[in-house]
Design a protein around this motif. Structure first.
Motif, PDB file in Angstrom:
ATOM      1  N   LEU A 101      15.715  -8.773  10.537  1.00 22.12           N
ATOM      2  CA  LEU A 101      15.778  -8.512  11.975  1.00 22.12           C
ATOM      3  C   LEU A 101      15.882  -7.019  12.260  1.00 22.12           C
ATOM      4  N   SER A 102      16.679  -6.310  11.464  1.00 22.35           N
ATOM      5  CA  SER A 102      16.825  -4.864  11.661  1.00 22.35           C
ATOM      6  C   SER A 102      15.511  -4.134  11.436  1.00 22.35           C
ATOM      7  N   LEU A 103      14.718  -4.581  10.462  1.00 22.65           N
ATOM      8  CA  LEU A 103      13.416  -3.962  10.213  1.00 22.65           C
ATOM      9  C   LEU A 103      12.430  -4.265  11.334  1.00 22.65           C
ATOM     10  N   VAL A 104      12.509  -5.464  11.891  1.00 20.99           N
ATOM     11  CA  VAL A 104      11.652  -5.817  13.023  1.00 20.99           C
ATOM     12  C   VAL A 104      11.993  -4.934  14.220  1.00 20.99           C
ATOM     13  N   PHE A 142       2.994   2.851   7.932  1.00 17.52           N
ATOM     14  CA  PHE A 142       4.359   2.517   8.355  1.00 17.52           C
ATOM     15  C   PHE A 142       4.620   1.019   8.231  1.00 17.52           C
ATOM     16  N   ILE A 143       3.678   0.207   8.684  1.00 17.47           N
ATOM     17  CA  ILE A 143       3.851  -1.242   8.566  1.00 17.47           C
ATOM     18  C   ILE A 143       3.971  -1.650   7.101  1.00 17.47           C
ATOM     19  N   ALA A 144       3.142  -1.046   6.244  1.00 13.96           N
ATOM     20  CA  ALA A 144       3.213  -1.345   4.808  1.00 13.96           C
ATOM     21  C   ALA A 144       4.571  -0.968   4.245  1.00 13.96           C
ATOM     22  N   SER A 145       5.126   0.154   4.696  1.00 19.39           N
ATOM     23  CA  SER A 145       6.442   0.583   4.192  1.00 19.39           C
ATOM     24  C   SER A 145       7.529  -0.398   4.610  1.00 19.39           C
ATOM     25  N   MET A 146       7.434  -0.941   5.820  1.00 18.61           N
ATOM     26  CA  MET A 146       8.428  -1.904   6.291  1.00 18.61           C
ATOM     27  C   MET A 146       8.335  -3.215   5.505  1.00 18.61           C
ATOM     28  N   VAL A 184      11.693  -5.359  -1.208  1.00 23.68           N
ATOM     29  CA  VAL A 184      12.593  -4.721  -2.178  1.00 23.68           C
ATOM     30  C   VAL A 184      14.053  -5.022  -1.880  1.00 23.68           C
ATOM     31  N   LYS A 185      14.453  -4.952  -0.598  1.00 27.23           N
ATOM     32  CA  LYS A 185      15.874  -5.032  -0.256  1.00 27.23           C
ATOM     33  C   LYS A 185      16.259  -6.269   0.544  1.00 27.23           C
ATOM     34  N   GLY A 186      15.281  -7.116   0.922  1.00 30.12           N
ATOM     35  CA  GLY A 186      15.629  -8.270   1.740  1.00 30.12           C
ATOM     36  C   GLY A 186      15.192  -9.609   1.185  1.00 30.12           C
TER      37      GLY A 186
END
Length: 310
Positions: free
Chosen positions: A19-22, A53-57, A63-65
């Motif tokens: 949710l935070s990434l969204v 940027f979208i690819a990084s998210m 990696v972390k979620g």
């Protein structure tokens, strides 16, 4: 072997992190598209910036979620794959995704600009990143960091920022900022690969497991609290006391595999980067050569015309 599902959906899929990434992505598009006209000197968002940027998210969530993060607390080899993706792909992708007009706003803050200018000097950036990576994977440091949620978050953020500094001399296109060119970029990448080689080599060739948080005992359970809710951990059967219940790989082999994975992934990524740098440099050289040749032809024609006139 036990399934990872016993840790619950929250630990597996990190919905709050997702949710935070969204929210971060929505805010990014608000700043770069909808509210862009409110900022002086802003420019239209490029498709390349948007895609990176979208690819990084997406990669950051993987990696972390995703379950990769949970598995990274069970297998050291997965942890090293996480580090490679986070530091060598997510970091540069995120930087490329931020438009130059936004970077100009950052550098307009004088104290911050002075700090970044120092930290992104090629030698400083190389040494800081290599030191942070090596220090993070020193057994006492990693075991200590993984036992405290605040230390873990702080150290992960710090090493990620050091990766941003590392990539800045290679990928920044901001006018007025120092930039490496051509073969200097290739030398920079090669030196970066060499500087973290000792840490990877020690991990690969050590003949005993050195990370307590990847072995049995209280340390492993405490480390699992970084990604598993306390209530879920408390409800687990007392028989679950170590990662050996989730994998058949001995701790030593897992540790050595981690060093190998990190080094191989780094080398593969750097080969791609060097190839791209070389192609760009070669094209620039060819373009400059054509310009110089055309200039010489024009000058020769002028001399011939003057000769005929005389």
């Amino acid at each position: 072997m036990l399934p990872l599902s016993i840790f619950g959906a929250t630990a597996l899929w990190s919905p709050y992190f997702a949710l935070s990434l969204v929210i971060l992505t929505v805010f990014y598009f608000l700043l770069t598209v909808k509210w862009r006209d409110r900022f002086e000197g802003s420019e239209p968002l490029k498709a390349r910036e948007r895609n990176y940027f979208i690819a990084s998210m997406i990669l950051l969530y993987i990696v972390k979620g995703s379950p990769m993060d949970l598995l990274g607390h069970i297998l050291f080899s997965v942890h090293m794959a996480q580090m490679a993706l986070l530091l060598l792909i997510v970091a540069p992708f995120m930087m490329i995704g931020i438009p130059n007009w936004m970077w100009r706003k950052v550098f307009a803050i004088t104290p911050l600009a002075k700090f970044i200018n120092v930290m992104t000097k090629p030698i400083v950036a190389l040494l800081v990143f290599s030191l942070m990576f090596s220090l993070y994977h020193y057994p006492i440091v990693l075991d200590t960091v993984k036992l405290n949620v605040f230390l873990h978050a702080g150290f992960t953020l710090t090493i990620f920022i050091s990766a941003l500094f590392l990539w800045w001399p290679l990928i920044n296109t901001l006018e007025g900022q120092p930039q490496l060119h051509g073969l200097k970029k290739i030398g920079y990448v090669i030196l970066s690969a060499l500087l973290i080689t000792p840490a990877c080599t020690l991990i690969i060739f050590v003949d005993v497991p050195v990370y307590e948080t990847y072995m049995t005992g209280e340390a492993w359970l405490q480390a699992m609290a970084l990604c598993v809710p306390a209530g879920t951990l408390a409800s687990l059967p007392p028989s679950i006391t170590g990662p050996q219940l989730f994998t058949s790989m001995p701790a030593l082999y897992d540790q050595q595999l981690g060093g190998i994975i990190m080094k191989i992934m780094q080398e593969l990524i750097y080969v791609v980067v060097i190839g791209k740098i070389f192609i760009t440099w070669y094209r620039d050289e060819q373009k400059n050569a054509d310009v110089i040749t055309q200039r010489e032809i024009d000058e020769r024609k002028k001399r011939e015309e003057l000769y005929h006139i005389n």
